[in-house]
Design a protein around this motif. Structure first.
Motif, PDB file in Angstrom:
ATOM      1  N   GLU A 238       5.182  -2.692  10.106  1.00  9.83           N
ATOM      2  CA  GLU A 238       5.089  -3.754  10.879  1.00  9.83           C
ATOM      3  C   GLU A 238       5.771  -4.958  10.556  1.00  9.83           C
ATOM      4  O   GLU A 238       6.177  -5.776  11.323  1.00  9.83           O
ATOM      5  N   HIS A 239       6.022  -5.037   9.312  1.00 10.05           N
ATOM      6  CA  HIS A 239       6.848  -6.277   8.812  1.00 10.05           C
ATOM      7  C   HIS A 239       6.012  -7.541   9.120  1.00 10.05           C
ATOM      8  O   HIS A 239       6.762  -8.452   9.920  1.00 10.05           O
ATOM      9  N   PRO A 240       4.800  -7.787   9.040  1.00 10.33           N
ATOM     10  CA  PRO A 240       4.006  -9.040   9.287  1.00 10.33           C
ATOM     11  C   PRO A 240       4.370 -10.271   8.407  1.00 10.33           C
ATOM     12  O   PRO A 240       5.210 -10.220   7.463  1.00 10.33           O
ATOM     13  N   ASP A 241       4.160 -11.241   9.285  1.00 11.64           N
ATOM     14  CA  ASP A 241       4.640 -12.632   8.633  1.00 11.64           C
ATOM     15  C   ASP A 241       3.618 -13.217   7.800  1.00 11.64           C
ATOM     16  O   ASP A 241       3.615 -13.707   7.039  1.00 11.64           O
ATOM     17  N   ILE A 242       2.266 -12.791   8.064  1.00 12.92           N
ATOM     18  CA  ILE A 242       1.176 -13.258   7.465  1.00 12.92           C
ATOM     19  C   ILE A 242       0.228 -11.874   7.169  1.00 12.92           C
ATOM     20  O   ILE A 242       0.171 -11.013   8.000  1.00 12.92           O
ATOM     21  N   ILE A 243      -0.382 -11.772   5.911  1.00 11.86           N
ATOM     22  CA  ILE A 243      -1.421 -10.864   5.673  1.00 11.86           C
ATOM     23  C   ILE A 243      -2.581 -11.513   5.195  1.00 11.86           C
ATOM     24  O   ILE A 243      -2.687 -12.150   4.288  1.00 11.86           O
ATOM     25  N   VAL A 244      -3.735 -10.735   5.696  1.00 10.87           N
ATOM     26  CA  VAL A 244      -5.093 -11.660   5.504  1.00 10.87           C
ATOM     27  C   VAL A 244      -5.844 -10.266   4.818  1.00 10.87           C
ATOM     28  O   VAL A 244      -6.045  -9.394   5.527  1.00 10.87           O
ATOM     29  N   PHE A 245      -6.521 -10.760   3.681  1.00 11.58           N
ATOM     30  CA  PHE A 245      -7.566  -9.617   3.074  1.00 11.58           C
ATOM     31  C   PHE A 245      -8.874 -10.340   3.264  1.00 11.58           C
ATOM     32  O   PHE A 245      -9.039 -11.238   3.153  1.00 11.58           O
ATOM     33  N   PHE A 246      -9.744  -9.433   3.837  1.00 10.31           N
ATOM     34  CA  PHE A 246     -11.054  -9.792   4.201  1.00 10.31           C
ATOM     35  C   PHE A 246     -12.128  -9.037   3.277  1.00 10.31           C
ATOM     36  O   PHE A 246     -13.403  -8.956   3.612  1.00 10.31           O
ATOM     37  N   GLY A 247     -11.731  -8.252   2.176  1.00  3.25           N
ATOM     38  CA  GLY A 247     -12.687  -7.573   1.459  1.00  3.25           C
ATOM     39  C   GLY A 247     -11.871  -7.239   0.380  1.00  3.25           C
ATOM     40  O   GLY A 247     -10.731  -7.642  -0.183  1.00  3.25           O
ATOM     41  N   ALA A 248     -12.737  -6.344  -0.767  1.00  2.00           N
ATOM     42  CA  ALA A 248     -12.071  -5.820  -1.956  1.00  2.00           C
ATOM     43  C   ALA A 248     -10.781  -4.972  -1.593  1.00  2.00           C
ATOM     44  O   ALA A 248     -10.674  -4.526  -0.395  1.00  2.00           O
ATOM     45  N   GLY A 249     -10.119  -4.636  -2.785  1.00  2.00           N
ATOM     46  CA  GLY A 249      -8.947  -3.431  -2.553  1.00  2.00           C
ATOM     47  C   GLY A 249      -7.904  -4.600  -2.406  1.00  2.00           C
ATOM     48  O   GLY A 249      -6.773  -4.239  -2.293  1.00  2.00           O
ATOM     49  N   MET A 250      -7.992  -5.883  -2.539  1.00  2.00           N
ATOM     50  CA  MET A 250      -7.211  -6.942  -2.644  1.00  2.00           C
ATOM     51  C   MET A 250      -6.088  -6.784  -3.901  1.00  2.00           C
ATOM     52  O   MET A 250      -4.891  -6.835  -3.755  1.00  2.00           O
ATOM     53  N   ALA A 251      -6.623  -6.236  -5.197  1.00  2.00           N
ATOM     54  CA  ALA A 251      -5.731  -6.142  -6.306  1.00  2.00           C
ATOM     55  C   ALA A 251      -4.568  -5.209  -5.869  1.00  2.00           C
ATOM     56  O   ALA A 251      -3.183  -5.457  -6.331  1.00  2.00           O
ATOM     57  N   GLY A 252      -4.934  -4.063  -5.365  1.00  2.00           N
ATOM     58  CA  GLY A 252      -4.109  -2.840  -4.926  1.00  2.00           C
ATOM     59  C   GLY A 252      -3.249  -3.545  -3.747  1.00  2.00           C
ATOM     60  O   GLY A 252      -1.797  -3.452  -3.814  1.00  2.00           O
ATOM     61  N   GLY A 253      -3.701  -4.329  -2.829  1.00  3.29           N
ATOM     62  CA  GLY A 253      -2.663  -4.816  -1.784  1.00  3.29           C
ATOM     63  C   GLY A 253      -1.550  -5.913  -2.321  1.00  3.29           C
ATOM     64  O   GLY A 253      -0.603  -5.964  -2.016  1.00  3.29           O
ATOM     65  N   LEU A 254      -2.320  -6.601  -3.066  1.00  2.62           N
ATOM     66  CA  LEU A 254      -1.337  -7.693  -3.850  1.00  2.62           C
ATOM     67  C   LEU A 254      -0.108  -7.142  -4.541  1.00  2.62           C
ATOM     68  O   LEU A 254       0.808  -7.444  -4.689  1.00  2.62           O
ATOM     69  N   LYS A 255      -0.708  -5.854  -5.183  1.00  5.37           N
ATOM     70  CA  LYS A 255       0.608  -5.103  -6.098  1.00  5.37           C
ATOM     71  C   LYS A 255       1.427  -4.639  -4.879  1.00  5.37           C
ATOM     72  O   LYS A 255       2.726  -4.756  -5.357  1.00  5.37           O
ATOM     73  N   ALA A 256       1.177  -4.194  -3.698  1.00  5.96           N
ATOM     74  CA  ALA A 256       2.117  -3.796  -2.941  1.00  5.96           C
ATOM     75  C   ALA A 256       3.004  -4.941  -2.542  1.00  5.96           C
ATOM     76  O   ALA A 256       4.172  -4.753  -2.072  1.00  5.96           O
ATOM     77  N   ILE A 257       2.373  -5.954  -2.112  1.00  6.76           N
ATOM     78  CA  ILE A 257       2.955  -7.128  -1.624  1.00  6.76           C
ATOM     79  C   ILE A 257       4.087  -7.613  -2.632  1.00  6.76           C
ATOM     80  O   ILE A 257       5.272  -8.107  -2.332  1.00  6.76           O
ATOM     81  N   LYS A 258       3.885  -7.472  -4.130  1.00  3.35           N
ATOM     82  CA  LYS A 258       4.648  -7.856  -5.121  1.00  3.35           C
ATOM     83  C   LYS A 258       6.153  -6.982  -5.163  1.00  3.35           C
ATOM     84  O   LYS A 258       7.174  -7.443  -5.405  1.00  3.35           O
ATOM     85  N   GLU A 259       5.783  -5.801  -4.817  1.00  4.52           N
ATOM     86  CA  GLU A 259       6.772  -5.023  -4.590  1.00  4.52           C
ATOM     87  C   GLU A 259       7.769  -4.809  -3.130  1.00  4.52           C
ATOM     88  O   GLU A 259       8.722  -4.304  -3.229  1.00  4.52           O
ATOM     89  N   TYR A 260       7.084  -5.536  -2.390  1.00  8.41           N
ATOM     90  CA  TYR A 260       7.864  -5.725  -0.985  1.00  8.41           C
ATOM     91  C   TYR A 260       9.210  -6.797  -1.268  1.00  8.41           C
ATOM     92  O   TYR A 260       9.156  -7.716  -1.760  1.00  8.41           O
ATOM     93  N   GLN A 261      10.114  -6.135  -0.271  1.00  6.14           N
ATOM     94  CA  GLN A 261      11.242  -6.961  -0.537  1.00  6.14           C
ATOM     95  C   GLN A 261      11.421  -8.000   0.615  1.00  6.14           C
ATOM     96  O   GLN A 261      12.169  -8.848   0.371  1.00  6.14           O
TER      97      GLN A 261
END
Length: 332
Positions: A238-261
């Motif tokens: 989807e290549h979103p402009d904004i991503i919002v986290f509303f629960g745990a699982g954020m640590a994994g999500g942030l890891k994916a964002i770090k790798e995102y180009q």
């Protein structure tokens, strides 16, 4: 800690401290603020409270069932309880018997309930709840305090948590500031079974700018590996402009964002270490805190007031949310 010692630390008189403690007024506002801060930090107890505490010749056992095995946020609530018992309530005799479980694992919660000591006088619980677990807790026939995740227990004497709807609304306020023209927002929630997560989503949808397109929410089930995989997938698709986290699982999500180009703005909730690191590095634009330390301390306050002071009315405490930014000061 005595009144004289507090007076010395606050650079004021014993009489002024006494007026602050007994709320007799006629105290300079800045001095009063300083005295109250010292009292809170040192855990000063009045003679009345010391007398109440001394009524406990033995430990008062409190069971704590808390879903910290897969969600570090609950460890921060537990830290707040321990800090309260190490300071203001250090003479209370309250003794925590802690049972850690995984969020959304009903069997572990039931096993923890079954393992509670017969000496348990009160239960503090923060884990996924359904009718089966609620009736199991009811069978204990002891007072219950729910924290963060509310439950409909017959013997509930208190709930401590946040206003989840407001938490989502604050996240929307941040997203509105971050948006570009026709922005797309991906929303990662822990689980639809968590009432608080649903309320966050409702608050976000109600307050987000209509120019922002909200993609279908994605559940992470408060699991970092699932959070990583599903964040990675939505970023690629989807290549979103904004991503919002509303629960745990954020640590994994942030890891994916770090790798995102690509470029994406991130809004989270709470202040787990990965979020704090993300705030400092600029990876996370803002996080909505519900102050877990305060929630933990308030649980002990309710337990003490009920067991020692005999205050029997139902207490509902909703800790105010706040938006954390890069230079926000945290208590840990």
């Amino acid at each position: 800690m005595t009144i004289n010692e507090i007076a010395k630390l606050a650079n004021t008189s014993r009489g002024t401290v006494d007026r602050v403690i007994n709320k007799r007024g006629d105290v300079n506002q800045e001095v009063e603020k300083r005295v109250i801060q010292i009292i809170n930090e040192t855990g000063y107890l009045s003679s009345k409270d010391k007398k109440l505490f001394s009524l406990s010749n033995s430990k008062i056992e409190i069971g704590v069932i808390i879903a910290s095995l897969n969600n570090i946020f609950f460890d921060q609530i537990l830290m707040g309880m321990k800090k309260a018992l190490a300071n203001q309530y250090r003479y209370s005799g309250l003794d925590l018997q802690i049972h850690k479980v995984r969020l959304f694992n009903d069997q572990e919660v039931i096993d923890a309930i079954n393992s509670l000591s017969k000496k348990t006088r009160l239960l503090i619980v923060s884990a996924s709840g359904n009718e089966t677990i609620e009736r199991k807790i009811d069978s204990l026939n002891i007072p219950v305090i729910t924290v963060s995740i509310d439950m409909d227990c017959h013997n509930k004497i208190g709930f401590v948590g946040c206003d989840f709807y407001n938490s989502g609304a604050l996240a929307a306020d941040v997203a509105n500031l971050l948006q570009n023209t026709n922005s797309k927002a991906a929303v990662m929630i822990g689980s639809y079974s968590h009432q608080g997560h649903r309320q966050r989503l409702e608050g976000f949808k109600a307050k987000v700018d209509p120019n922002i397109t909200i993609l279908d929410p994605i559940q992470t089930f408060d699991d970092d590996e699932i959070g990583y995989q599903r964040t990675q997938a939505v970023l690629a698709k989807e290549h979103p402009d904004i991503i919002v986290f509303f629960g745990a699982g954020m640590a994994g999500g942030l890891k994916a964002i770090k790798e995102y180009q690509g470029k994406v703005r991130v809004v989270t909730v709470d202040e787990i270490p990965e979020v704090v690191e993300g705030l400092h590095s600029g990876l996370v634009s803002a996080s909505v805190s519900q102050f877990p330390l305060t929630q933990g301390k308030k649980c002990i306050e309710i337990a003490y007031d009920y067991l020692v002071k005999g205050q029997k009315q139902l207490r509902v405490i909703k800790v105010a949310n706040a938006v954390l930014l890069k230079d926000s000061v945290l208590p840990y």
